[in-house]
Scaffold this motif. Structure first.
Motif, short mmCIF file in Angstrom:
data_model
loop_
_atom_site.label_atom_id
_atom_site.label_comp_id
_atom_site.label_asym_id
_atom_site.label_seq_id
_atom_site.Cartn_x
_atom_site.Cartn_y
_atom_site.Cartn_z
N HIS A 100 0.84 -1.20 0.00
CA HIS A 100 0.00 0.00 0.00
C HIS A 100 0.88 1.26 0.00
CE1 HIS A 100 -4.28 1.30 1.12
NE2 HIS A 100 -3.63 2.42 0.86
N ILE A 101 1.90 1.25 0.84
CA ILE A 101 2.82 2.39 0.94
C ILE A 101 3.55 2.61 -0.38
CG2 ILE A 101 5.06 3.04 1.95
CD1 ILE A 101 2.82 3.83 3.76
N ASN A 145 1.63 16.09 5.38
CA ASN A 145 1.11 16.06 6.74
C ASN A 145 0.19 14.86 6.96
OD1 ASN A 145 -1.55 16.79 5.80
ND2 ASN A 145 -0.88 18.94 5.73
N LYS A 146 -0.25 14.69 8.17
CA LYS A 146 -1.07 13.53 8.54
C LYS A 146 -2.37 13.49 7.74
CE LYS A 146 -2.63 10.20 11.35
NZ LYS A 146 -2.06 8.84 11.44
N LYS A 147 -2.99 14.64 7.56
CA LYS A 147 -4.25 14.69 6.81
C LYS A 147 -4.03 14.26 5.36
CE LYS A 147 -8.07 17.74 5.51
NZ LYS A 147 -8.63 19.13 5.61
N GLU A 148 -2.97 14.78 4.75
CA GLU A 148 -2.65 14.42 3.37
C GLU A 148 -2.33 12.93 3.25
OE1 GLU A 148 -0.69 18.63 1.78
OE2 GLU A 148 0.52 17.21 2.96
N TRP A 153 -3.82 7.59 1.50
CA TRP A 153 -4.01 6.17 1.86
C TRP A 153 -5.37 5.67 1.35
CZ3 TRP A 153 -1.15 2.42 4.48
CH2 TRP A 153 -1.87 1.27 4.87
N ASN A 154 -6.39 6.49 1.45
CA ASN A 154 -7.75 6.09 1.08
C ASN A 154 -8.15 6.50 -0.33
OD1 ASN A 154 -8.61 4.97 3.71
ND2 ASN A 154 -8.35 7.06 4.43
N SER A 155 -7.20 6.99 -1.12
CA SER A 155 -7.55 7.53 -2.43
C SER A 155 -7.85 6.44 -3.45
CB SER A 155 -6.42 8.42 -2.95
OG SER A 155 -5.30 7.64 -3.33
N TYR A 159 -5.82 2.93 -4.66
CA TYR A 159 -6.58 1.69 -4.73
C TYR A 159 -6.37 1.01 -6.09
CZ TYR A 159 -10.66 -1.41 -5.00
OH TYR A 159 -11.49 -2.49 -5.17
N ASN A 160 -6.43 1.80 -7.16
CA ASN A 160 -6.24 1.25 -8.51
C ASN A 160 -4.81 0.75 -8.72
OD1 ASN A 160 -8.81 1.48 -9.55
ND2 ASN A 160 -8.50 3.55 -10.33
N LEU A 161 -3.83 1.47 -8.15
CA LEU A 161 -2.44 1.04 -8.27
C LEU A 161 -2.20 -0.28 -7.54
CD1 LEU A 161 -0.57 4.44 -7.87
CD2 LEU A 161 -0.61 2.98 -9.92
#
Length: 216
Positions: A100-101, A145-148, A153-155, A159-161
């Motif tokens: 995922h990372i 930042n954490k929000k970004e 992470w949830n984009s 997900y497609n990648l």
């Protein structure tokens, strides 16, 4: 030294370098030694596919010593032909997080910023590997930042990648990593390459890839 002599010396050095480069490219690569032909052609993949795992010590050594990922992507005529896939070789939750990372890094084009630090987190540091310290490394290296980070992470893009990464893995029975597939038909044998000199290793690595790409 007079200017004419300097120019002659420079010209000789240039010619020698051109001849040396040509000889490396023109050398005969042997099937069964430098590369292996796959039993069945793999369709619909990039011309160059590199499979690696953050858990693989050999993958770490190759990247740490030769910076293969960075150098491959600095070659303009090959950059668009390359696909780098992370393999969850131990098939566990942390392996999935690392995949995922890696896909997150691909989504925002920061792969070369995170690849060595994550390798070192696993192979050099004695801390317990978990989602939190992987996240910390990613944020530190990319300056997001954490929000970004959470949005990424949830984009949908990530997900497609991840899906594409798995599709590439499913196309071949992987026996080991790193594995480099050329034209969906050949596996490059890294162990056949000269490893004492970084320059010669990389020259051979690139030239065998070019040789296999154009092989009919």
């Amino acid at each position: 030294m007079p200017l004419i002599k300097k120019l002659k010396k420079l010209l000789i050095i240039t010619i020698v370098n051109i001849i040396f480069s040509f000889n490396i490219f023109a050398q005969s690569f042997v099937e069964g030694k430098h590369y292996i032909r796959l039993p069945q052609h793999i369709n619909n993949i990039h011309k160059i596919v590199e499979y690696f795992s953050f858990f693989c010590p050999h993958c770490y050594t190759l990247e740490k010593k030769y910076h293969l990922y960075e150098k491959l992507n600095n070659i303009n005529n090959l950059k668009k032909e390359i696909k780098i896939c992370h393999v969850n070789i131990i098939n566990n939750k942390i392996g999935k997080i690392l995949t995922h990372i890696w896909c997150m890094a691909q989504a925002i084009h920061v792969e070369k910023k995170i690849i060595i630090p994550i390798f070192e987190l696993i192979h050099q540091k004695n801390s317990v590997l978990n989602k939190n310290n992987i996240e910390t490394i990613f944020i530190q290296c990319t300056k997001i930042n954490k929000k970004e980070y959470n949005l990424l992470w949830n984009s949908y893009t990530v997900y497609n990648l991840i899906i594409q990464n798995q599709k590439y893995i499913d196309k071949i029975y992987l026996q080991y990593v790193p594995t480099t597939i050329i034209n969906g038909e050949y596996i490059l044998n890294n162990t056949s390459l000269y490893t004492t000199s970084k320059t010669i290793f990389f020259s051979q690595y690139i030239n065998i890839i070019k040789y296999l790409i154009h092989k009919k």
